[in-house]
Design a protein around this motif. Structure first.
Motif, short mmCIF file in Angstrom:
data_model
loop_
_atom_site.label_atom_id
_atom_site.label_comp_id
_atom_site.label_asym_id
_atom_site.label_seq_id
_atom_site.Cartn_x
_atom_site.Cartn_y
_atom_site.Cartn_z
N ALA A 1 -2.66 3.64 1.86
CA ALA A 1 -2.68 3.44 3.31
C ALA A 1 -3.60 2.29 3.71
CB ALA A 1 -3.12 4.72 4.01
N ALA B 1 -4.98 6.91 -0.06
CA ALA B 1 -5.66 6.51 1.18
C ALA B 1 -7.15 6.67 0.88
CB ALA B 1 -5.22 7.39 2.35
N GLY C 1 -0.58 4.87 8.12
CA GLY C 1 -1.02 3.92 7.11
C GLY C 1 -0.13 2.73 6.84
#
Ligand SMILES: [Cu+2]
Length: 391
Positions: free
Chosen positions: A284, A132, A375
């Motif tokens: 994500a 992410a 995500g």
């Protein structure tokens, strides 16, 4: 004999820290403003607290929390050990920029190889990846990325798999597309060793592959999974389409925020099935920052695998219906038509066609919306439209 080009790592992008943006994602879906931003702000403000909490947890349970995934037994959970706090939605201030800089996993289905044998070479290694924007994780990988390379075979083709274990612990591979004796062909491979086996792709569909070494939960949660697409011998069963994308969902269970230093697996969270992140193709929101594309009126096919390790995916495309759905890799004739949401079980796969006439931004999600916040959302940009979406 051909060598599958994707297995040399070309399909797995280098991992500059790039990122997704739960914030942006949430904005797109109209959920972030009220929920995610405060979470992000709070998480930023309390990151130190979280780290302190994580340290306390580590002190309380040194066997598990001090484990580095490269060396320790990830299943070593002490009696009474509690999970680290949730790090869901944590985002650094420059998350949007990191999301833009991230090189998205190539979702487009690679071309199929000619010839009776498809040679697949997969190298297993442990490495730090971004999962992410700004979040780093000590991943275990096939060919250096998560998911591993997309493998594209034809029904009737022999898939010849060579695994080379460059990691410091045993690993293996389990193909859901194979009909073989698992104790023979899905066997553990010692560090530094290679192993080759073959199976005939008898069944068309999209299937999961994953490491099957115990504890399997840890090996999948650390990123050892991917997708294999097997085209039917009868092409009428899966009519040609204009765009084809492969999406693999996976959960991440973090023992630390992952901002300052990489996080590793929190086995307690994994047992409780409370992920911090849920991703399409390992990162994500990457297809919010870098949408998949289609032309109006063209048909888009999504090959969806849920790698889990434990949660289902409820596949849904906002703003349309699934015109055709082949559920859990069964390439039936006829498929289901006009479906709104299809569950792809952990360890399962589905094939979904959409045909969208109106230009716009169409989110694809798991409609289990906690996963969206963590995500599991991307965008299909139909007609190269500009701007963002409100929903
Ligand atoms: Cu493994």
């Amino acid at each position: 004999m051909t060598t599958h080009p994707l297995t040399h790592g070309a399909r797995v992008p280098a991992d500059p820290d790039s990122g997704a943006l739960v914030k942006v994602v949430a904005l797109f879906l109209g959920i972030a403003v009220g929920v995610l931003l405060p979470i992000a702000i709070w998480m930023g403000a309390s990151a130190q607290d979280a780290r302190n909490d994580a340290r306390k947890a580590a002190a309380a349970a040194p066997a598990a929390a001090a484990a580095t995934p490269a060396m320790a037994m990830p299943s070593a959970v002490s009696e009474g050990q509690t999970a680290t706090p949730s790090f869901a939605g944590l985002a650094p201030p420059n998350a949007a920029a990191l999301a833009q800089a991230h090189s998205a996993y190539p979702a487009a289905l690679p071309s199929v190889e000619a010839g009776p044998v498809l040679n697949v070479h997969l190298g297993i290694s442990h490495r730090v990846l971004s999962i992410a924007p700004g979040i780093k994780y000590e991943a275990w990988t096939f060919s250096g990325g998560v998911p591993g390379p997309v493998i594209h075979a034809r029904q009737g083709q022999t898939v010849r798999v060579t695994l080379t274990n460059n990691a410091p612990m045993p690993h293996s591979i389990d193909f859901h597309a194979a009909r073989v004796a698992p104790n023979v062909d899905f066997t553990d491979i010692a560090p530094g060793k290679s192993f080759t086996f073959s199976f005939k792709a008898t069944d068309p569909g999209v299937f999961m592959y994953h490491c099957g070494t115990k504890p399997v939960l840890a090996h999948i949660a650390n990123g050892m999974y991917g997708a294999i697409v097997v085209d039917p011998a009868n092409p009428k069963l899966l009519p040609p389409v204009h765009h084809a994308y492969v999406l693999v969902s996976g959960e991440w269970y973090l023992n630390a925020p992952g901002l300052k230093r990489p996080a590793a697996l929190d086995m307690v969270k994994a047992h409780q099935m409370t992920p911090d992140w849920v991703t399409w193709n390992g990162y994500a929101g990457q297809y919010v920052a870098h949408p998949l594309t289609a032309h109006p009126g063209h048909t888009v096919r999504f090959y969806v695998v849920d790698a889990g390790p434990s949660l289902n995916t409820d596949f849904h495309v906002v703003g349309t219906l699934l015109n055709r759905a082949w559920v859990d890799a069964a390439v039936t004739d006829p498929p289901e038509h006009g479906v709104q949401t299809v569950t792809v079980p952990a360890g399962g796969g589905g094939i979904f066609d959409v045909t969208i006439d109106k230009p716009g931004l169409y989110p694809f999600v798991t409609h289990s919306f906690a996963s969206v916040d963590m995500g599991a959302v991307g965008l299909l940009n139909v007609g190269d439209v500009k701007g963002t979406m409100s929903h």
